[in-house]
Design a protein around this motif. Structure first.
Motif, PDB file in Angstrom:
ATOM      1  N   CYS A  57      -5.313  22.715 109.071  1.00 29.77           N
ATOM      2  CA  CYS A  57      -5.753  22.553 110.464  1.00 29.77           C
ATOM      3  C   CYS A  57      -5.193  21.260 111.057  1.00 29.77           C
ATOM      4  O   CYS A  57      -4.775  21.230 112.216  1.00 29.77           O
ATOM      5  CB  CYS A  57      -7.281  22.550 110.553  1.00 29.77           C
ATOM      6  N   ARG A  80      -8.547  22.170 105.585  1.00 31.40           N
ATOM      7  CA  ARG A  80      -8.648  21.037 106.503  1.00 31.40           C
ATOM      8  C   ARG A  80      -7.259  20.438 106.748  1.00 31.40           C
ATOM      9  O   ARG A  80      -6.898  20.102 107.877  1.00 31.40           O
ATOM     10  CB  ARG A  80      -9.600  19.986 105.926  1.00 31.40           C
ATOM     11  N   GLU A 119      -7.518  27.315 116.464  1.00 32.39           N
ATOM     12  CA  GLU A 119      -8.908  27.769 116.611  1.00 32.39           C
ATOM     13  C   GLU A 119      -9.301  28.700 115.468  1.00 32.39           C
ATOM     14  O   GLU A 119     -10.400  28.604 114.926  1.00 32.39           O
ATOM     15  CB  GLU A 119      -9.105  28.448 117.967  1.00 32.39           C
ATOM     16  N   CYS A 150      -7.939  28.680 112.493  1.00 33.51           N
ATOM     17  CA  CYS A 150      -8.001  27.812 111.318  1.00 33.51           C
ATOM     18  C   CYS A 150      -9.343  27.081 111.262  1.00 33.51           C
ATOM     19  O   CYS A 150      -9.985  27.004 110.208  1.00 33.51           O
ATOM     20  CB  CYS A 150      -6.841  26.806 111.343  1.00 33.51           C
ATOM     21  N   GLN A 151      -9.775  26.556 112.409  1.00 33.68           N
ATOM     22  CA  GLN A 151     -11.045  25.823 112.456  1.00 33.68           C
ATOM     23  C   GLN A 151     -12.232  26.748 112.162  1.00 33.68           C
ATOM     24  O   GLN A 151     -13.187  26.346 111.495  1.00 33.68           O
ATOM     25  CB  GLN A 151     -11.212  25.151 113.819  1.00 33.68           C
ATOM     26  N   ALA A 201      -8.570  17.904 114.499  1.00 32.67           N
ATOM     27  CA  ALA A 201      -8.768  18.200 113.080  1.00 32.67           C
ATOM     28  C   ALA A 201      -9.135  16.921 112.363  1.00 32.67           C
ATOM     29  O   ALA A 201      -8.817  15.824 112.810  1.00 32.67           O
ATOM     30  CB  ALA A 201      -7.495  18.795 112.487  1.00 32.67           C
TER      31      ALA A 201
END
Length: 165
Positions: free
Chosen positions: A113, A110, A137, A139-140, A94
């Motif tokens: 993450c 961000r 994943e 979250c990204q 992250a």
């Protein structure tokens, strides 16, 4: 002068040819086979490329004579070993994000993450790490979507025909 019996001459000639061909055998293929057998053993043991046992295998491939017909294959294996032993920089899980008052949705996501990535790194069990990896994943994925629609101040996207106000 009398010539020896044709059978005796042929046998002597054949023996001479066999002796000469035995002197010029290429040891490379045999050395390559030994090195490849050891290479496969280490792969089956799932040893990391940085393990000292691979140094022995590299030396075996290096020992294949330069003029051997097996040398090109030994060079390929050596190149693969060297590539595997190079350190690859770790990919960040992250990027740091801003939190608190005034943080945009992108900055908040961000930061979320980043927090998940830290927790994943500190997890003590594989089950916890795997669960956190799935959440990270997701979250990204959400972060990428937010970043695609986020624009810095002054660069807002306006529907066609409206223009900036």
């Amino acid at each position: 002068m009398r010539i020896a019996h044709p059978r005796t001459s042929a046998a002597l000639l054949l023996a001479g040819l066999l002796a000469l061909s035995g002197c010029s055998t290429d040891p490379g293929p045999e050395q390559l086979k030994k090195a490849e057998d050891r290479y496969q053993e280490l792969i089956n043991q799932k040893l990391p490329a940085q393990d000292p046992a691979w140094t022995e295998v590299a030396a075996q491939f290096e020992a294949v004579p330069k003029d051997s017909k097996a040398r090109p294959e030994a060079d390929k294996r050596l190149a693969a070993l060297k590539a595997a032993q190079e350190k690859v920089p770790p990919r960040p899980l992250a990027r740091p994000g801003a939190t608190g008052r005034g943080a945009s949705d992108v900055e908040a996501k961000r930061a979320a993450c980043e927090s998940l990535a830290k927790k994943m790194g500190e997890a003590r069990t594989d089950a916890t790490r795997n669960m956190l990896r799935k959440v990270l994943e997701s979250c990204q994925t959400d972060l990428v979507k937010l970043e695609a629609h986020d624009h810095p101040p002054g660069e807002e996207v306006h529907p066609p025909g409206e223009g900036a106000r």
